[in-house]
Design an enzyme around this catalytic site. Structure first.
Site, mmCIF file in Angstrom:
data_model
loop_
_atom_site.group_PDB
_atom_site.id
_atom_site.type_symbol
_atom_site.label_atom_id
_atom_site.label_comp_id
_atom_site.label_asym_id
_atom_site.label_seq_id
_atom_site.Cartn_x
_atom_site.Cartn_y
_atom_site.Cartn_z
ATOM 1 N N CYS A 128 0.881 -1.173 0.000
ATOM 2 C CA CYS A 128 0.000 0.000 0.000
ATOM 3 C C CYS A 128 0.915 1.217 0.000
ATOM 4 O O CYS A 128 2.120 1.110 0.167
ATOM 5 C CB CYS A 128 -0.852 0.049 1.260
ATOM 6 S SG CYS A 128 -1.866 -1.411 1.504
ATOM 7 N N GLY A 133 1.796 -3.188 5.006
ATOM 8 C CA GLY A 133 2.437 -4.398 5.506
ATOM 9 C C GLY A 133 1.381 -5.387 5.980
ATOM 10 O O GLY A 133 0.199 -5.249 5.669
#
Ligand code: F6R
Length: 615
Positions: free
Chosen positions: A2, A105
């Site tokens: 992301c 993550g």
């Protein structure tokens, strides 16, 4: 993968965050959101879909000043836990909405933490692993955000880059990273965080690279750094020379090369959360997250179907299932399967593989399988894709978005998933015992570092490509797992360098293909199946006798092919059955360099699209 940004300074934060997110959309684009600290406290806005949808949604707020504020964080998402939706978009907040968090993550112990936090009375709104971090920080918050973050970090396992703001502390952003990227920018009118340099370049070229578990505290006019125990660190800035386009690719010339280099991390992410920690001998594969239980292993047969590179992963999957689980496997190209009138049985288990989860033929094959009553496991890289929604179980490859048309990191992570399922089948069917499982898991855990070692040696492939790139005929050959890797190697080379390349099972050579071999042919022999080294050696001699050049890809600790090969590319030793995750990397690099040396754009090969959603 992301993208996160954060800004604190003297200017309006929202437009800066949105422009930063635009530069990070290549990291994820299924939803986006921002949180801005302003006159009414923390204001959070988020939306499913591309960043454009968020911009449209908050346009009126931006125009009438409702989002005015000089500190904020933003996020563009590539879903891992929870499908793309407004609720699952970041930022996530604690129950009262006073602490906002953006995250990149995977928090591996999120399920355990979620249960524990629920017992403490915390109410969850989303399906994400990130929301756990917001509640955990709130749990420890006693008036000092930095202390609360440090306490929460002690409980988080996995990889993360986090940006955190708190309504009661309007003068600072806290950022921390472990195994996920995060850079801190020192600007003139303010300071910034971002997953990647492109989001900072408009403001500054002076950046701090955070180390693992280091914490940055950004104020409007200074930045402090700490280690995880709260000891102050002194860090130096680095000057970024890249132009904006190069920065988007992390300094790599093309997305494809970047994605080839991302494989160690992608393999780690795909593997790690799925093996339980603890004593080696007692370790198990944890596929509960996908709802896999012992009933699946009672299947009569496994049927794998996919297209292109994903089909090549399926061919390796067949060999892996036969090897570890001794179960019959059929593997089919989806476009053949759907029209072939295949003989299927409700006791069959179907494994459908697709990076995008949207390939038309693959979806049609899945729907055909569905009609038989057999159960369906999807392996895909895209959360919320059609394949993920329609399958019974989904095992995600956590590779992050793959931008280059030629698939690389999606392939190796698909293999990782297939190996894990095959081993689990083997254990449940008692075709492997705990010791063999433990040995395989140990070997799997070494694969990411070994992939890193292959990449560290890339110059040799680059040099070899510089001598060979003009060859118009390339053959790849191998046996067993190496044959399947040959198929993928030939596809990579043809699709991005337009070299005529073919793959053969080495034993088939003299049944026809050898008629094409002459002095203009480069033959790459992939040789990792030790029991068949002598057969491969003979095949190499056969092509060399017809004038072909021979590149051998083999183990680093064998000298078996020293006399026959013209050039050898060596890879670290793993189990013969796990070799494809390493042996394919030299071929990816070779294809990449041939494409570049021919003056082509490897990211956008002619006539090809990333996702083939029509027949
Ligand atoms: C080759 C490549 C294609 C895809 C194929 C299936 O590098 O990327 O062969 O593998 O089009 O795509 P997915 O996996 O999205 O179904």
């Amino acid at each position: 993968m992301c993208g996160i940004v954060g800004y604190i300074g003297s200017e309006e934060a929202a437009p800066i965050l949105l422009r930063g997110l635009q530069k990070l959309e290549y990291r994820g684009y299924d939803s986006a959101g921002i949180a801005v600290w302003g006159k009414t406290g923390l204001m959070v806005r988020k939306s499913k879909g591309a960043l454009k949808q968020l911009e449209e949604k908050i346009g009126p707020d931006l125009r009438d000043g409702a989002l005015a504020g000089t500190m904020g964080i933003g996020h563009t998402r590539w879903a891992t836990h929870g499908e793309p939706s407004d609720i699952n978009s970041h930022p996530h907040t604690d129950v009262s909405g006073k602490i906002a968090v953006v995250h990149n993550g995977i928090i591996e112990n999120h399920a355990r933490l979620r249960t524990w936090l629920k017992e403490q009375g915390f109410k969850f709104r989303s399906d994400t692993d990130t929301e756990v971090a917001a509640h955990l920080i709130d749990f420890y918050y006693k008036g000092d955000l930095l202390q609360a973050v440090m306490a929460a970090l002690k409980k988080l396992e996995g990889s993360y880059a986090l940006g955190i703001i708190c309504e009661a502390e309007p003068d600072r952003i806290i950022a921390v990273r472990k195994e996920s990227p995060l850079v801190v920018g020192a600007g003139r009118g303010g300071n910034l965080i971002a997953s990647d340099v492109p989001a900072l370049l408009e403001h500054t070229r002076e950046v701090y690279y955070l180390g693992d578990r280091e914490i940055a505290v950004l104020y409007r006019n200074r930045i402090d750094f700490y280690n995880e125990d709260g000891e102050a660190l002194s860090k130096k800035t680095s000057h970024v020379d890249w132009d904006a386009a190069a920065a988007e690719k992390g300094g790599y010339e093309h997305f494809m090369l970047k994605e080839i280099y991302e494989q160690p991390k992608a393999l780690t992410d795909t593997l790690r959360a799925r093996i339980s920690a603890g004593e080696q001998a007692a370790r198990i594969i944890n596929l509960e997250e996908i709802g896999f239980d012992s009933s699946w292993a009672a299947a009569r047969r496994v049927v794998i179907t996919a297209c292109g590179t994903a089909w090549h992963a399926g061919v390796i999957g067949k060999y892996a299932f036969e090897h570890f689980a001794r179960i019959p496997v059929a593997v089919d190209v989806a476009s053949e399967f759907r029209y072939r009138n295949p003989i299927l049985d409700p006791q069959d288990i179907f494994i459908i593989i697709s990076q995008s989860g949207e390939t038309a033929d693959t979806l049609a094959a899945m729907r055909l399988a569905r009609k038989t009553g057999g159960r369906i496991i999807a392996i895909t890289n895209v959360v919320g894709s059609t394949l993920a929604r329609e399958a019974d179980l989904v095992m995600y490859t956590w590779a992050g978005p793959e931008i280059a048309v030629a698939s690389t990191k999606a392939f190796t992570t698909q293999l990782m998933c297939l190996y894990l399922i095959a081993l689990q089948f083997g254990l449940l069917r008692k075709t492997i015992g705990p010791e063999e499982l433990a040995a395989a898991l140990r070997a799997l855990e070494k694969i990411p570092a070994q992939a890193e070692a292959v990449l560290a040696n890339q110059e040799k492939i680059q040099r070899f490509a510089s001598l060979q790139f003009n060859k118009n005929k390339a053959f790849f050959m191998g046996r067993l797992f190496d044959y399947a890797v040959s198929l993928e190697s030939a596809l990579k080379l043809k699709e991005i360098s337009y070299t005529h390349s073919e793959a053969f099972a080495a034993g088939e050579l003299k049944h026809g293909p050898i008629a094409l071999v002459d002095g203009s042919t480069l033959v790459t022999a992939i040789c990792t199946q030790e029991a068949l080294f002598d057969k491969m050696d003979s095949n190499i001699k056969e092509v060399k006798a017809r004038g072909a050049g021979a590149l051998v890809i083999t183990w680093e600790d064998t000298d078996y092919f020293n006399e026959t090969a013209d050039e050898i590319f060596r890879i670290p030793r793993t189990l013969d059955s796990l070799s494809p995750m390493l042996s394919v990397i030299p071929s990816q690099l070779y294809a990449y360099y041939c494409s570049v040396l021919r003056g082509l754009d490897p990211d956008k090969p002619r006539n090809l699209a990333k996702s083939v959603t029509v027949e």
